[in-house]
Design a protein around this motif. Structure first.
Motif, PDB file in Angstrom:
ATOM      1  N   PHE A 296       0.868  -1.200   0.000  1.00  0.00           N
ATOM      2  CA  PHE A 296       0.000   0.000   0.000  1.00  0.00           C
ATOM      3  C   PHE A 296       0.891   1.232   0.000  1.00  0.00           C
ATOM      4  N   SER A 297       0.535   2.128  -0.822  1.00  0.00           N
ATOM      5  CA  SER A 297       1.244   3.415  -0.809  1.00  0.00           C
ATOM      6  C   SER A 297       0.782   4.213   0.407  1.00  0.00           C
ATOM      7  N   LYS A 298       1.696   4.889   1.026  1.00  0.00           N
ATOM      8  CA  LYS A 298       1.375   5.648   2.243  1.00  0.00           C
ATOM      9  C   LYS A 298       0.522   6.865   1.914  1.00  0.00           C
ATOM     10  N   ARG A 299      -0.519   7.102   2.818  1.00  0.00           N
ATOM     11  CA  ARG A 299      -1.388   8.273   2.682  1.00  0.00           C
ATOM     12  C   ARG A 299      -1.672   8.829   4.066  1.00  0.00           C
ATOM     13  N   PRO A 300      -1.651  10.162   4.271  1.00  0.00           N
ATOM     14  CA  PRO A 300      -1.942  10.744   5.585  1.00  0.00           C
ATOM     15  C   PRO A 300      -3.442  10.713   5.852  1.00  0.00           C
ATOM     16  N   PRO A 301      -3.838  10.735   7.128  1.00  0.00           N
ATOM     17  CA  PRO A 301      -5.270  10.811   7.460  1.00  0.00           C
ATOM     18  C   PRO A 301      -5.822  12.175   7.080  1.00  0.00           C
ATOM     19  N   THR A 302      -7.111  12.259   6.833  1.00  0.00           N
ATOM     20  CA  THR A 302      -7.754  13.523   6.431  1.00  0.00           C
ATOM     21  C   THR A 302      -9.148  13.615   7.046  1.00  0.00           C
TER      22      THR A 302
ATOM     23  N   LYS B  61     -18.018  12.737  19.927  1.00  0.00           N
ATOM     24  CA  LYS B  61     -17.747  11.853  18.787  1.00  0.00           C
ATOM     25  C   LYS B  61     -16.780  12.532  17.824  1.00  0.00           C
ATOM     26  N   CYS B  62     -15.698  11.819  17.527  1.00  0.00           N
ATOM     27  CA  CYS B  62     -14.675  12.341  16.619  1.00  0.00           C
ATOM     28  C   CYS B  62     -14.522  11.359  15.451  1.00  0.00           C
ATOM     29  N   THR B  63     -14.503  11.855  14.200  1.00  0.00           N
ATOM     30  CA  THR B  63     -14.359  11.015  13.009  1.00  0.00           C
ATOM     31  C   THR B  63     -13.163  11.502  12.184  1.00  0.00           C
ATOM     32  N   VAL B  64     -12.614  10.579  11.398  1.00  0.00           N
ATOM     33  CA  VAL B  64     -11.485  10.912  10.545  1.00  0.00           C
ATOM     34  C   VAL B  64     -11.466   9.958   9.342  1.00  0.00           C
ATOM     35  N   LYS B  65     -10.987  10.403   8.187  1.00  0.00           N
ATOM     36  CA  LYS B  65     -10.736   9.515   7.057  1.00  0.00           C
ATOM     37  C   LYS B  65      -9.321   9.006   7.234  1.00  0.00           C
TER      38      LYS B  65
ATOM     39  N   ALA C 109      -3.894   6.244  15.051  1.00  0.00           N
ATOM     40  CA  ALA C 109      -4.825   6.228  16.178  1.00  0.00           C
ATOM     41  C   ALA C 109      -5.480   7.597  16.348  1.00  0.00           C
ATOM     42  N   LEU C 110      -6.785   7.568  16.701  1.00  0.00           N
ATOM     43  CA  LEU C 110      -7.490   8.779  17.128  1.00  0.00           C
ATOM     44  C   LEU C 110      -7.369   8.882  18.645  1.00  0.00           C
ATOM     45  N   ILE C 111      -7.208  10.095  19.136  1.00  0.00           N
ATOM     46  CA  ILE C 111      -6.987  10.298  20.577  1.00  0.00           C
ATOM     47  C   ILE C 111      -7.838  11.469  21.051  1.00  0.00           C
ATOM     48  N   TRP C 112      -8.543  11.274  22.196  1.00  0.00           N
ATOM     49  CA  TRP C 112      -9.224  12.369  22.912  1.00  0.00           C
ATOM     50  C   TRP C 112      -8.335  12.765  24.095  1.00  0.00           C
ATOM     51  N   SER C 113      -8.145  14.084  24.252  1.00  0.00           N
ATOM     52  CA  SER C 113      -7.361  14.574  25.384  1.00  0.00           C
ATOM     53  C   SER C 113      -8.090  15.734  26.041  1.00  0.00           C
ATOM     54  N   LYS C 114      -7.923  15.834  27.367  1.00  0.00           N
ATOM     55  CA  LYS C 114      -8.524  16.937  28.141  1.00  0.00           C
ATOM     56  C   LYS C 114      -7.393  17.689  28.834  1.00  0.00           C
ATOM     57  N   GLU C 115      -7.311  18.969  28.474  1.00  0.00           N
ATOM     58  CA  GLU C 115      -6.251  19.819  29.026  1.00  0.00           C
ATOM     59  C   GLU C 115      -4.875  19.169  28.839  1.00  0.00           C
ATOM     60  N   GLY C 116      -4.671  18.555  27.656  1.00  0.00           N
ATOM     61  CA  GLY C 116      -3.383  17.967  27.331  1.00  0.00           C
ATOM     62  C   GLY C 116      -3.176  16.564  27.832  1.00  0.00           C
TER      63      GLY C 116
ATOM     64  N   LYS D  60      -1.981  11.409  14.730  1.00  0.00           N
ATOM     65  CA  LYS D  60      -0.620  11.695  14.301  1.00  0.00           C
ATOM     66  C   LYS D  60      -0.254  10.801  13.117  1.00  0.00           C
ATOM     67  N   SER D  61       0.578  11.312  12.219  1.00  0.00           N
ATOM     68  CA  SER D  61       1.073  10.543  11.068  1.00  0.00           C
ATOM     69  C   SER D  61       2.422  11.097  10.654  1.00  0.00           C
ATOM     70  N   ASP D  62       3.292  10.148  10.192  1.00  0.00           N
ATOM     71  CA  ASP D  62       4.598  10.606   9.724  1.00  0.00           C
ATOM     72  C   ASP D  62       4.484  11.400   8.438  1.00  0.00           C
ATOM     73  N   LEU D  63       3.371  11.236   7.761  1.00  0.00           N
ATOM     74  CA  LEU D  63       3.159  11.954   6.514  1.00  0.00           C
ATOM     75  C   LEU D  63       2.651  13.369   6.737  1.00  0.00           C
ATOM     76  N   LEU D  64       2.359  13.686   7.994  1.00  0.00           N
ATOM     77  CA  LEU D  64       1.844  15.015   8.338  1.00  0.00           C
ATOM     78  C   LEU D  64       2.936  15.836   8.992  1.00  0.00           C
ATOM     79  N   THR D  65       3.033  17.063   8.582  1.00  0.00           N
ATOM     80  CA  THR D  65       3.983  17.962   9.245  1.00  0.00           C
ATOM     81  C   THR D  65       3.530  18.229  10.664  1.00  0.00           C
ATOM     82  N   ASN D  66       2.227  18.490  10.869  1.00  0.00           N
ATOM     83  CA  ASN D  66       1.611  18.676  12.188  1.00  0.00           C
ATOM     84  C   ASN D  66       0.494  17.664  12.338  1.00  0.00           C
TER      85      ASN D  66
END
Length: 613
Positions: A135-141, A165-169, A176-183, A214-220
């Motif tokens: 699979f070719s690498k693709r960042p989440p969107t 509820k949090c969604t992502v492509k 991984a999707l992550i929920w954080s409260k005050e960091g 987080k993704s290595d394909l993403l700058t942030n």
């Protein structure tokens, strides 16, 4: 390029040489899976064991974007012989049977090369299948938090469950999707949707929550942040201006601070369940902020200020309250009681103050004139016993007994020691024991009762006295005789003749009427001659011996004739001469009756008429 290898063993049967006589043969199968994530434009080399074209083969995807993920594969090569119908141009098969290696090389990897690649070969009579997942690498969107306001605010209420509820492509590889409260991370997951449920408190109000990946394909990192708006009941905090004990006479202040969402619209202070102060928001005033406070000043503090103070606050969510106990310490009020028996007098000093830890000092014995006699040592409980049978005199124990006691709290004058006292008078000690109490209200009651009884007795006495005097003949004793002379009006035209009877003169008196007269009293008769009138008057005045300096007789010959041609009578019709008499009863029991009474003269006020013309 990342990869992951998985192995599996199973058993299966295959048709051998299907172009000839079909034969079925069963083999032990060894399966191995390797997942590889390829960066765009990279070169990928896949290795496979092969010793001949009949015993090894390569298969792979068709190379079209719409079918890159399908599981149906096409033949790429048998051994090192490439399928002439393969239209994928960036795929090369190479190797060496002697070395037992057949390689599949993909250059300039594109997304159309994504899919499953499978190498099959026989070794030692067993079938080996090695599958490669490329699979070719693709960042989440397209990360998004559901059900938020335009300002990224999520509303909630204290103690009511909230679901975020949090969604992502997802990207490749999946992140991984992550929920954080005050960091601080509170939930995570690898799916395209991540739910987080929690029950908020007032402390969650205005806090921020973030969903990110987080993704290595993403700058942030890919993330979204929301703010919580949690409505909650008033949270109350009470503070006091003075710490430690509160002494009677001092001043202090209680303040109640409210933190709530929304802001409170009313607050109140209660002392022992009675409202003492309140505040309500005006309907036209808009609340700002979440904090509100009211203060209750208490100055000065009295002992009845002791109690529970409760602050109440209310907003649209609920009503809250907070309580603080205030204990006022004060010097004792001292009361002294005593009990009398045949043998002794027992005095008891009873203080009433806070705290109730008392120190009793020596009793002081003073005379009824407040003169010091002696100090007497009592018990630690404030009692004093005086042996009366040991006294040499009856009144030796009489006097004022003073109890001094302290609980360490000064009074308003700064005195730490307080006193109470009682006065003891000689009693009949043979009587049964009696209890006496030095209560101020009893003393006031006795005084008031005594004054009331005396007042009633005096009124009754005066009433009876008036009734008794009304039945008597009023007489003026000799010692109280006096001449009462009124003003004479000289401007009258003439002097009225003394022709009226004594009764007429009596009725003109400005004073009490005479109920009884002597039957021998003779009214003055009118005489035209002034000499005769003077002689008659003089004779009447000179009769008797009741005066210390009796008048001398007047000789008419010695009287100088007035130069006027006419002289009128100078006797007044309002003049009464009472002869000597003795009353049958004495109107005043304190003044004794005299045996003889001399005549006396009373001249009443009446306007006289000038007789001279």
């Amino acid at each position: 390029m990342d990869h992951k290898i998985e192995t599996q063993f199973d058993f299966d049967c295959f048709d051998i040489n299907p172009s000839k006589v079909p034969r079925t043969k069963c083999y032990a199968i060894f399966r191995e899976n390797t997942t590889i994530f390829v960066d765009k434009c990279d070169t990928v080399v896949l290795n496979c064991t092969c010793f001949s074209a009949d015993e090894s083969s390569w298969k792979g995807p068709r190379g079209t974007p719409s079918m890159s993920n399908e599981t149906i594969l096409i033949a790429y090569a048998n051994g090192l012989q490439i399928n002439p119908n393969l239209k994928i141009t960036n795929v090369v098969i190479y190797g060496n049977y002697t070395l037992g290696m057949c390689h599949l090389k993909i250059t300039n990897f594109l997304t159309t090369n994504d899919g499953f690649y499978e190498c099959s070969y026989f070794l030692s009579g067993n079938l080996h299948i090695h599958r490669f997942n490329l699979f070719s690498k693709r960042p989440p969107t397209n990360l998004k938090i559901m059900k938020t306001s335009e300002n990224n605010i999520v509303y909630g209420k204290e103690r009511v469950l909230i679901e975020l509820k949090c969604t992502v492509k997802t990207g490749i590889p999946a992140t991984a999707l992550i929920w954080s409260k005050e960091g601080l991370a509170v939930s995570n997951g690898s799916d395209e949707t991540l739910l987080y449920q929690f029950t908020p408190t007032r402390f969650d109000h205005l806090r921020s929550m973030t969903c990110y990946t987080k993704s290595d394909l993403l700058t942030n990192s890919l993330s979204q942040t929301i703010n919580l708006n949690i409505q909650y009941r008033p949270r109350l905090t009470i503070s006091r201006s003075r710490n430690g004990s509160i002494i009677e006479g001092e001043s202090f202040k209680l303040c109640c601070f409210s933190n709530s969402n929304p802001t409170v619209h009313s607050m109140a202070w209660y002392q022992n369940n009675y409202e003492v102060f309140s505040w309500k928001q005006s309907p036209t005033t808009k609340s700002e902020g979440l904090n509100k406070y009211i203060c209750l000043p208490i100055y000065p503090v009295y002992r009845n200020s002791t109690g529970n103070y409760t602050c109440f606050a209310e907003n649209t969510i609920a009503k809250s309250n907070s309580l603080i106990a205030i204990n006022v310490i004060y010097p004792p009020d001292v009361k002294v009681t005593y009990t009398i028996s045949e043998q002794s007098i027992s005095l008891h000093c009873i203080p009433n103050g806070k705290p109730e830890n008392y120190i009793f000092y020596d009793w002081q014995h003073k005379s009824e004139f407040n003169e010091h006699i002696r100090y007497i040592h009592g018990t630690r409980e404030g009692k004093l016993i005086i042996k009366t049978h040991q006294s040499k005199t009856t009144n030796e124990v009489d006097g004022i007994y003073v109890c001094n006691v302290s609980n360490g709290v000064p009074n308003l004058k700064g005195n730490v020691s307080q006193e109470g006292q009682i006065f003891i008078k000689s009693h009949d000690f043979s009587k049964k024991p009696q209890m006496h109490c030095n209560s101020g209200w009893k003393i006031v009651g006795i005084l008031f009762g005594g004054i009331l009884i005396i007042s009633i007795c005096l009124n009754i006495y005066c009433l009876l006295k008036r009734k008794s005097l009304s039945r008597m003949v009023p007489e003026i004793p000799l010692e109280m005789q006096y001449d009462e002379i009124g003003n004479i009006n000289d401007n009258q035209a003439s002097i009225l003749a003394l022709s009226n009877s004594v009764q007429e003169a009596v009725t003109s008196v400005d004073g009490p009427s005479v109920e009884e007269t002597d039957s021998h009293s003779t009214p003055l008769e009118h005489n035209g001659s002034s000499d005769n009138s003077v002689q008659s008057l003089s004779t009447s005045l000179l009769s008797g011996d009741g005066y210390e300096h009796p008048y001398q007789s007047i000789d008419p010959a010695d009287i100088e004739i007035h130069p006027y041609s006419t002289v009128g009578s100078y006797l007044y019709q309002n003049t009464i001469i009472f002869p000597r008499r003795r009353s049958s009863r004495n109107p005043n029991p304190f003044i004794p009756n005299e045996e003889k009474r001399v005549p006396w003269l009373v001249i009443y006020k009446k306007t006289c008429v000038n007789a001279w013309t």
